[in-house]
Scaffold this motif. Structure first.
Motif, PDB file in Angstrom:
ATOM      1  N   GLU A  35       0.809  -1.227   0.000  1.00  0.00           N
ATOM      2  CA  GLU A  35       0.000   0.000   0.000  1.00  0.00           C
ATOM      3  C   GLU A  35       0.840   1.275   0.000  1.00  0.00           C
ATOM      4  N   GLY A  36       2.099   1.161   0.377  1.00  0.00           N
ATOM      5  CA  GLY A  36       2.972   2.322   0.392  1.00  0.00           C
ATOM      6  C   GLY A  36       3.181   2.945   1.757  1.00  0.00           C
ATOM      7  N   TYR A  37       2.533   2.424   2.796  1.00  0.00           N
ATOM      8  CA  TYR A  37       2.757   2.948   4.142  1.00  0.00           C
ATOM      9  C   TYR A  37       4.152   2.522   4.611  1.00  0.00           C
ATOM     10  N   ARG A  38       4.825   3.428   5.303  1.00  0.00           N
ATOM     11  CA  ARG A  38       6.077   3.038   5.939  1.00  0.00           C
ATOM     12  C   ARG A  38       5.693   2.455   7.287  1.00  0.00           C
ATOM     13  N   ILE A  39       6.158   1.233   7.555  1.00  0.00           N
ATOM     14  CA  ILE A  39       5.752   0.495   8.748  1.00  0.00           C
ATOM     15  C   ILE A  39       6.992   0.017   9.492  1.00  0.00           C
ATOM     16  N   ALA A  40       6.986   0.237  10.801  1.00  0.00           N
ATOM     17  CA  ALA A  40       8.011  -0.352  11.663  1.00  0.00           C
ATOM     18  C   ALA A  40       7.316  -1.421  12.492  1.00  0.00           C
ATOM     19  N   LEU A  41       7.840  -2.611  12.440  1.00  0.00           N
ATOM     20  CA  LEU A  41       7.261  -3.752  13.144  1.00  0.00           C
ATOM     21  C   LEU A  41       8.336  -4.311  14.075  1.00  0.00           C
ATOM     22  N   VAL A  42       8.037  -4.275  15.368  1.00  0.00           N
ATOM     23  CA  VAL A  42       8.958  -4.825  16.363  1.00  0.00           C
ATOM     24  C   VAL A  42       8.233  -5.978  17.037  1.00  0.00           C
ATOM     25  N   MET A  43       8.849  -7.138  16.999  1.00  0.00           N
ATOM     26  CA  MET A  43       8.246  -8.311  17.612  1.00  0.00           C
ATOM     27  C   MET A  43       9.126  -8.804  18.754  1.00  0.00           C
ATOM     28  N   ASN A  44       8.473  -9.273  19.799  1.00  0.00           N
ATOM     29  CA  ASN A  44       9.142  -9.857  20.961  1.00  0.00           C
ATOM     30  C   ASN A  44      10.096  -8.882  21.657  1.00  0.00           C
ATOM     31  N   ALA A  45       9.671  -7.627  21.749  1.00  0.00           N
ATOM     32  CA  ALA A  45      10.444  -6.621  22.480  1.00  0.00           C
ATOM     33  C   ALA A  45      10.275  -6.861  23.979  1.00  0.00           C
ATOM     34  N   GLU A  46      11.301  -6.546  24.741  1.00  0.00           N
ATOM     35  CA  GLU A  46      11.222  -6.680  26.198  1.00  0.00           C
ATOM     36  C   GLU A  46      10.173  -5.720  26.740  1.00  0.00           C
ATOM     37  N   SER A  47       9.389  -6.182  27.710  1.00  0.00           N
ATOM     38  CA  SER A  47       8.363  -5.358  28.332  1.00  0.00           C
ATOM     39  C   SER A  47       8.291  -5.683  29.814  1.00  0.00           C
ATOM     40  N   SER A  48       8.356  -4.654  30.656  1.00  0.00           N
ATOM     41  CA  SER A  48       8.279  -4.898  32.098  1.00  0.00           C
ATOM     42  C   SER A  48       6.888  -5.387  32.504  1.00  0.00           C
TER      43      SER A  48
ATOM     44  N   LYS B  78       7.168  -9.954  27.088  1.00  0.00           N
ATOM     45  CA  LYS B  78       7.498  -9.631  25.698  1.00  0.00           C
ATOM     46  C   LYS B  78       6.255  -9.049  25.043  1.00  0.00           C
ATOM     47  N   LYS B  79       6.485  -8.168  24.073  1.00  0.00           N
ATOM     48  CA  LYS B  79       5.369  -7.529  23.375  1.00  0.00           C
ATOM     49  C   LYS B  79       5.779  -7.190  21.957  1.00  0.00           C
ATOM     50  N   ASP B  80       4.789  -6.864  21.133  1.00  0.00           N
ATOM     51  CA  ASP B  80       5.010  -6.372  19.777  1.00  0.00           C
ATOM     52  C   ASP B  80       4.592  -4.910  19.720  1.00  0.00           C
ATOM     53  N   ILE B  81       5.177  -4.176  18.792  1.00  0.00           N
ATOM     54  CA  ILE B  81       4.854  -2.764  18.575  1.00  0.00           C
ATOM     55  C   ILE B  81       4.752  -2.533  17.073  1.00  0.00           C
ATOM     56  N   LEU B  82       3.762  -1.744  16.663  1.00  0.00           N
ATOM     57  CA  LEU B  82       3.604  -1.370  15.258  1.00  0.00           C
ATOM     58  C   LEU B  82       3.593   0.141  15.128  1.00  0.00           C
ATOM     59  N   LYS B  83       4.336   0.665  14.170  1.00  0.00           N
ATOM     60  CA  LYS B  83       4.281   2.089  13.829  1.00  0.00           C
ATOM     61  C   LYS B  83       3.892   2.156  12.360  1.00  0.00           C
ATOM     62  N   ILE B  84       2.790   2.842  12.086  1.00  0.00           N
ATOM     63  CA  ILE B  84       2.282   2.927  10.718  1.00  0.00           C
ATOM     64  C   ILE B  84       2.173   4.395  10.339  1.00  0.00           C
ATOM     65  N   GLU B  85       3.010   4.803   9.410  1.00  0.00           N
ATOM     66  CA  GLU B  85       3.027   6.211   9.026  1.00  0.00           C
ATOM     67  C   GLU B  85       1.869   6.523   8.082  1.00  0.00           C
ATOM     68  N   ASP B  86       1.261   7.708   8.282  1.00  0.00           N
ATOM     69  CA  ASP B  86       0.183   8.233   7.427  1.00  0.00           C
ATOM     70  C   ASP B  86      -1.058   7.353   7.399  1.00  0.00           C
ATOM     71  N   ARG B  87      -1.358   6.679   8.510  1.00  0.00           N
ATOM     72  CA  ARG B  87      -2.569   5.837   8.584  1.00  0.00           C
ATOM     73  C   ARG B  87      -3.149   5.952   9.979  1.00  0.00           C
ATOM     74  N   GLU B  88      -4.420   6.369  10.076  1.00  0.00           N
ATOM     75  CA  GLU B  88      -5.117   6.391  11.362  1.00  0.00           C
ATOM     76  C   GLU B  88      -6.070   5.213  11.427  1.00  0.00           C
ATOM     77  N   ILE B  89      -6.250   4.686  12.618  1.00  0.00           N
ATOM     78  CA  ILE B  89      -7.091   3.515  12.846  1.00  0.00           C
ATOM     79  C   ILE B  89      -8.541   3.947  12.995  1.00  0.00           C
ATOM     80  N   GLU B  90      -9.433   3.256  12.275  1.00  0.00           N
ATOM     81  CA  GLU B  90     -10.873   3.531  12.395  1.00  0.00           C
ATOM     82  C   GLU B  90     -11.452   2.753  13.576  1.00  0.00           C
ATOM     83  N   GLU B  91     -12.635   3.176  14.034  1.00  0.00           N
ATOM     84  CA  GLU B  91     -13.259   2.583  15.219  1.00  0.00           C
ATOM     85  C   GLU B  91     -13.492   1.078  15.061  1.00  0.00           C
ATOM     86  N   LYS B  92     -14.005   0.643  13.922  1.00  0.00           N
ATOM     87  CA  LYS B  92     -14.270  -0.788  13.684  1.00  0.00           C
ATOM     88  C   LYS B  92     -12.957  -1.582  13.732  1.00  0.00           C
ATOM     89  N   GLU B  93     -11.897  -1.012  13.179  1.00  0.00           N
ATOM     90  CA  GLU B  93     -10.590  -1.666  13.217  1.00  0.00           C
ATOM     91  C   GLU B  93     -10.091  -1.765  14.661  1.00  0.00           C
TER      92      GLU B  93
END
Length: 155
Positions: free
Chosen positions: A37-50, A54-69
């Motif tokens: 789609e052309g979005y720049r995405i940073a995907l971090v999996m299994n990051a340390e979390s206090s 462990k947790k995952d993190i997503l950064k999605i540039e130029d995309r806002e999440i809709e309520e249904k999503e």
């Protein structure tokens, strides 16, 4: 040398944090993001979390999440936080609650349920338990576990 994640900030878009480890790809699927789609995405999996171990993190540039999503994300990542970013700053932070009722998003696994035999019947599940997630069909009382919900959303 300091340990930590080196992922640049995004100018505008959405950061989804506190995703259970291994479920970030499921969140991308919920959002319909395949990578072309052309979005720049940073995907971090299994990051340390206090908090989570462990947790995952997503950064999605130029995309806002809709309520249904956001509702669907909550079903597969109940503790996720959704941060809206504008000009590199967090301008909105949402912690979705698992809804009391989930309407029309999932399928009842009972083949005899009216929702599987009447084209006009809309599925309706009520939340029985939040951790681990458990839902019950309003029509036939069939229960869905968190794993079944994730499988359906990914299906």
């Amino acid at each position: 040398m300091k340990s930590g994640l080196i992922v640049s900030k995004i100018r505008n878009g959405t950061v989804i944090d506190h995703i259970p480890a291994g479920r970030a790809l499921a969140v991308l699927k919920v959002l319909g993001i395949k990578g072309i789609e052309g979005y720049r995405i940073a995907l971090v999996m299994n990051a340390e979390s206090s908090k989570m171990g462990k947790k995952d993190i997503l950064k999605i540039e130029d995309r806002e999440i809709e309520e249904k999503e956001a509702e669907l994300i909550t079903l597969i990542a109940p503790d996720a936080t959704i941060n809206i970013i504008k000009d590199y700053e967090v301008v909105g932070k949402r912690k979705q609650e698992i809804p009391q009722e989930v309407v029309g998003l999932l399928r009842c696994t009972n083949p005899s349920c009216i929702t599987n035999n009447d084209v006009e019947a809309v599925t309706r599940f009520r939340t029985i338990k939040r951790k681990p997630l458990q839902l019950a069909c309003e029509y036939c009382e069939t229960r869905l576990t968190e794993d079944e919900v994730v499988r359906q959303i990914l299906g």
